[in-house]
Design an enzyme around this catalytic site. Structure first.
Site, PDB file in Angstrom:
ATOM      1  N   CYS A 220      41.576  40.867  53.857  1.00  0.00           N
ATOM      2  CA  CYS A 220      41.862  42.036  53.051  1.00  0.00           C
ATOM      3  C   CYS A 220      42.161  43.290  53.871  1.00  0.00           C
ATOM      4  CB  CYS A 220      40.714  42.259  52.084  1.00  0.00           C
ATOM      5  SG  CYS A 220      41.224  43.121  50.602  1.00  0.00           S
TER       6      CYS A 220
ATOM      7  N   ARG B 193      43.981  47.345  40.376  1.00  0.00           N
ATOM      8  CA  ARG B 193      43.290  46.565  41.416  1.00  0.00           C
ATOM      9  C   ARG B 193      43.325  45.084  41.024  1.00  0.00           C
ATOM     10  NH1 ARG B 193      40.720  49.227  45.346  1.00  0.00           N
ATOM     11  NH2 ARG B 193      39.746  47.383  46.218  1.00  0.00           N
TER      12      ARG B 193
ATOM     13  N   HIS C  93      37.800  37.023  49.956  1.00  0.00           N
ATOM     14  CA  HIS C  93      36.411  37.364  50.319  1.00  0.00           C
ATOM     15  C   HIS C  93      35.523  36.280  49.708  1.00  0.00           C
ATOM     16  CE1 HIS C  93      37.091  41.586  51.548  1.00  0.00           C
ATOM     17  NE2 HIS C  93      37.891  41.713  50.531  1.00  0.00           N
TER      18      HIS C  93
HETATM   19  N1  GLN Z   1      41.355  49.135  50.772  1.00  0.00           N
HETATM   20  C1  GLN Z   1      42.174  47.977  50.685  1.00  0.00           C
HETATM   21  C2  GLN Z   1      42.741  47.751  49.292  1.00  0.00           C
HETATM   22  O1  GLN Z   1      42.282  48.279  48.407  1.00  0.00           O
HETATM   23  C3  GLN Z   1      41.376  46.736  51.124  1.00  0.00           C
HETATM   24  C4  GLN Z   1      40.266  46.431  50.167  1.00  0.00           C
HETATM   25  C5  GLN Z   1      39.361  45.304  50.713  1.00  0.00           C
HETATM   26  O2  GLN Z   1      39.221  45.073  51.924  1.00  0.00           O
HETATM   27  N2  GLN Z   1      38.701  44.596  49.806  1.00  0.00           N
HETATM   28  O3  GLN Z   1      43.626  47.004  49.115  1.00  0.00           O
END
Ligand code: GLN
Length: 268
Positions: free
Chosen positions: A99, A133, A201
């Site tokens: 990520c 998101r 993750h």
């Molecule tokens: N900040 C980055 C995004 O929002 C990565 C987020 C993360 O590592 N989960 O895409």
């Protein structure tokens, strides 16, 4: 005379800032799986300002982080880590980047507010955040680049970034469930040289021991190691199976028809 144990070294980039959604589990998985094969498994924490012993590392891990944490590490990555990381990968070390870490190994990461953090261009990808998101379980059907069994990866995603691959990068596979790289082209992750980038993750490796062994094997190839002693992965694989079963009960994720950023040709 005690036989000198072979060492296996994991380098954890920004362990104190880029570590969310169970990313630490990837470190434990790499160290334990090397230890169970008789290696003296060691961890080197590579926070800001230090590059100590980076040339000893077999597998680098770069975890995820919110925009705030990425803003705190990207300059150090450019100024201190980039040349040694490039040299280590050229010398056969592996890298797993998840990520936020995955995004900063590319050409750049641009936040939803339009702020751009330049990456080190180790992989030919670029990322621009969108408003929505991408959150939830992910199931990936692994492509033919990686000959792994099982042929699936399972994990959890939570990101605003949409990542697009350039010609030098190959996807790990396609999403059966979840948004993956960008929610529109159906791909997930990136493979380029010894680097594996992904949005998974969870943590990823404990439920995907086949990918953990791929990273360990790839790094040990330069020491003439082609095969790893098989381990009893029944517990790990039953956790994997459980996510697959759960995924089957889910409606497939709806792809978003968002426009990708202008051509992903390097650095433009
Ligand atoms: N900040 C980055 C995004 O929002 C990565 C987020 C993360 O590592 N989960 O895409």
């Amino acid at each position: 005379m005690a036989r000198h144990k072979k060492t296996f070294t994991v380098g954890w980039l920004y362990h104190d800032l880029m570590n969310i959604y169970g990313d630490r589990g990837n470190i434990l998985s790499l160290l334990k799986r090397a230890e169970w094969r008789g290696y003296d498994a060691r961890l080197i924490e590579l926070g800001r300002g230090t590059t100590k012993r980076m040339d000893e590392v077999d597998v680098f891990f770069f975890g995820g982080g919110q925009d705030r944490e990425q803003a705190l590490v990207y300059e150090d990555l450019l100024e201190h880590k980039q040349p040694l990381l490039e040299r280590a990968v050229q010398a056969g070390a592996s890298v797993l980047a998840v990520c936020g870490g995955y995004q900063l190994l590319g050409h750049y990461y641009q936040t939803a507010e339009g702020e751009r953090f330049p990456g080190i261009g180790l992989i030919d990808v670029k990322t621009e955040a969108g408003k929505k998101r991408f959150i939830g379980d992910v199931v990936v059907d692994i492509g033919h680049e990686l000959h792994l069994t099982p042929t699936t990866l399972v994990g959890f995603e939570n990101h605003s970034g949409r990542t697009f691959l350039g010609p030098k990068a190959k996807p790990i596979g396609v999403v059966r469930l979840g948004f993956g790289n960008n929610g529109s082209d159906g791909t997930e992750g990136c493979l380029q040289g010894g680097v594996v980038g992904t949005y998974l993750h969870g943590s990823l490796l404990p439920k995907n021991p086949h990918l953990a062994d791929h990273l360990i094997r790839a790094a040990l190839r330069r020491r003439g190691v082609d095969e790893l002693l098989p381990l009893d992965d029944s517990v790990e694989l039953s956790a994997h199976e459980r996510i697959l079963e759960r995924a089957q009960r889910r409606p497939p994720s709806r792809a978003l028809n968002e426009k990708p950023p202008r051509s992903t040709a390097a650095g433009q």
